[in-house]
Enzyme design. Structure first.
Site, PDB file in Angstrom:
ATOM      1  CG  ASP A  17      31.362  43.046  46.993  1.00 31.08           C
ATOM      2  OD1 ASP A  17      31.920  43.547  45.994  1.00 31.08           O
ATOM      3  OD2 ASP A  17      30.138  43.110  47.182  1.00 31.08           O
ATOM      4  CG  HIS A  34      40.112  44.785  41.032  1.00 31.57           C
ATOM      5  ND1 HIS A  34      39.091  44.352  41.842  1.00 31.57           N
ATOM      6  CD2 HIS A  34      39.508  45.297  39.925  1.00 31.57           C
ATOM      7  CE1 HIS A  34      37.923  44.581  41.249  1.00 31.57           C
ATOM      8  NE2 HIS A  34      38.149  45.157  40.082  1.00 31.57           N
ATOM      9  CG  LEU A 128      45.637  27.504  53.603  1.00 37.12           C
ATOM     10  CD1 LEU A 128      44.464  27.379  54.585  1.00 37.12           C
ATOM     11  CD2 LEU A 128      46.043  28.980  53.473  1.00 37.12           C
ATOM     12  NE  ARG A 191      23.803  40.684  46.109  1.00 38.17           N
ATOM     13  CZ  ARG A 191      23.768  42.000  46.183  1.00 38.17           C
ATOM     14  NH1 ARG A 191      22.724  42.608  46.699  1.00 38.17           N
ATOM     15  NH2 ARG A 191      24.782  42.724  45.744  1.00 38.17           N
TER      16      ARG A 191
HETATM   17  C1  FPP Z   1      34.861  42.460  44.070  1.00 42.66           C
HETATM   18  O1  FPP Z   1      34.959  43.844  44.305  1.00 42.66           O
HETATM   19  C2  FPP Z   1      36.168  41.914  43.681  1.00 42.66           C
HETATM   20  C3  FPP Z   1      36.430  41.251  42.509  1.00 42.66           C
HETATM   21  C4  FPP Z   1      35.424  41.008  41.474  1.00 42.66           C
HETATM   22  C5  FPP Z   1      37.796  40.792  42.188  1.00 42.66           C
HETATM   23  C6  FPP Z   1      38.522  40.179  43.334  1.00 42.66           C
HETATM   24  C7  FPP Z   1      39.954  40.060  42.998  1.00 42.66           C
HETATM   25  C8  FPP Z   1      40.985  40.291  43.835  1.00 42.66           C
HETATM   26  C9  FPP Z   1      40.822  40.609  45.269  1.00 42.66           C
HETATM   27  C10 FPP Z   1      42.357  40.247  43.352  1.00 42.66           C
HETATM   28  C11 FPP Z   1      42.909  38.951  42.909  1.00 42.66           C
HETATM   29  C12 FPP Z   1      42.726  37.796  43.816  1.00 42.66           C
HETATM   30  C13 FPP Z   1      43.493  36.676  43.760  1.00 42.66           C
HETATM   31  C14 FPP Z   1      43.118  35.501  44.603  1.00 42.66           C
HETATM   32  C15 FPP Z   1      44.677  36.554  42.898  1.00 42.66           C
HETATM   33  P1  FPP Z   1      34.125  44.823  43.388  1.00 42.66           P
HETATM   34  O2  FPP Z   1      34.961  45.209  42.225  1.00 42.66           O
HETATM   35  O3  FPP Z   1      32.814  44.191  43.036  1.00 42.66           O
HETATM   36  O4  FPP Z   1      33.894  46.039  44.336  1.00 42.66           O
HETATM   37  P2  FPP Z   1      32.658  47.043  44.352  1.00 42.66           P
HETATM   38  O5  FPP Z   1      31.449  46.229  44.777  1.00 42.66           O
HETATM   39  O6  FPP Z   1      33.046  48.051  45.381  1.00 42.66           O
HETATM   40  O7  FPP Z   1      32.537  47.621  42.991  1.00 42.66           O
END
Ligand code: FPP
Length: 250
Positions: A17, A34, A128, A191
């Site tokens: 997150d 991202h 892994l 959470r």
């Molecule tokens: C949460 O941060 C992150 C996500 C919903 C996307 C996670 C995706 C990646 C790390 C990239 C791709 C991963 C793989 C395995 C290919 P958020 O956007 O909710 O952050 P915020 O809470 O600060 O808004």
């Protein structure tokens, strides 16, 4: 008294997150967060290999993430596809078995095809076990396991009286892996957000304020050190755990 020094979790589950906030702090679009998050994924996968952690499950996209702005969802889909295409060879060379858990029917065809190809290519690897949870929800997982139990009962393969925790657990996503020992969430929230609910029943929880793109080898090392210093009791008394650990030579 804590667990013996050097105890490494067999399975680590991570809620990644904070990508959006990381980007906002830098006046960048959320999508840049991202992209930076993918770099952290690479670093953590390498650390798991180096530390001989058996399994890593990453929460990449929850069932609720579809409600995000269309442009962000589209970018995430592109990023998953691009990352799969770009990384799968290296993962394979490193002996990583990749599996996607979640309801993948909702993903674009091309992405689903690449997911299936990556899983097939890496199916024989065992350095892994990397699970990427995509369109995943812990309640969905329990419900789909219940559906499978019902189907087995209806087909006469299973007696309803044989339904117990083991029978249900055997039908959950990633059932062949050990349950997560360590559940990490970055980004400051405390959470579980519907991630591996059943499987994490006894997981040690670790929360850090670091945003996912900031989570690096050292931060992961701190989480692992924190885990190693804890005493896992599984419902026993502290004295029983100490006695068991002494008997096991730990
Ligand atoms: C949460 O941060 C992150 C996500 C919903 C996307 C996670 C995706 C990646 C790390 C990239 C791709 C991963 C793989 C395995 C290919 P958020 O956007 O909710 O952050 P915020 O809470 O600060 O808004």
């Amino acid at each position: 008294m804590g667990a013996p020094a050097g105890v490494v979790p067999r399975h680590v589950a991570i809620v990644m997150d904070g990508n959006g906030r990381w980007a906002r702090q830098r006046r960048l679009p959320r999508t840049a967060g991202h992209r930076a998050g993918v770099k952290t994924v690479r670093v953590i996968v390498e650390e798991c290999l180096r530390r001989r952690i058996e399994a890593l499950t990453l929460f990449a996209f929850s069932s609720e993430n579809w409600r995000r702005p269309r442009a962000e969802v589209d970018l995430l889909m592109q990023l998953f596809l691009h990352t799969l295409r770009g990384e799968v060879r290296q993962l394979h060379e490193n002996g990583v078995r990749l599996r996607i858990i979640g309801e993948r029917g909702a993903f674009p065809d091309t992405l689903r095809r690449h997911m299936a190809e990556a899983e097939a290519l890496t199916a024989g690897n065992d350095a892994l076990q990397l699970q990427v949870a995509a369109n995943y929800g812990g309640r969905w997982d329990i419900a789909q396991a219940a559906q499978r139990l019902a189907a087995d009962c209806a087909a006469g393969r299973l007696a309803p009286t044989a339904i117990d925790e083991t029978a249900l657990a055997a039908r959950l996503a990633g059932a062949d892996l050990p349950d997560p020992d360590l559940f990490v969430r970055t980004g400051g929230e405390k959470r579980m957000s519907n991630f591996l609910l059943w499987q994490s029943a006894y997981a040690e929880l670790y929360f850090t304020d670091l945003l996912w793109p900031e989570f690096d080898e050292d931060a992961f090392g701190l989480a692992l050190a924190d885990y190693a210093a804890r005493q896992r009791r599984f419902g026993l008394t502290g004295e029983q755990v100490v006695a068991m650990s002494a008997r096991a030579g730990g």
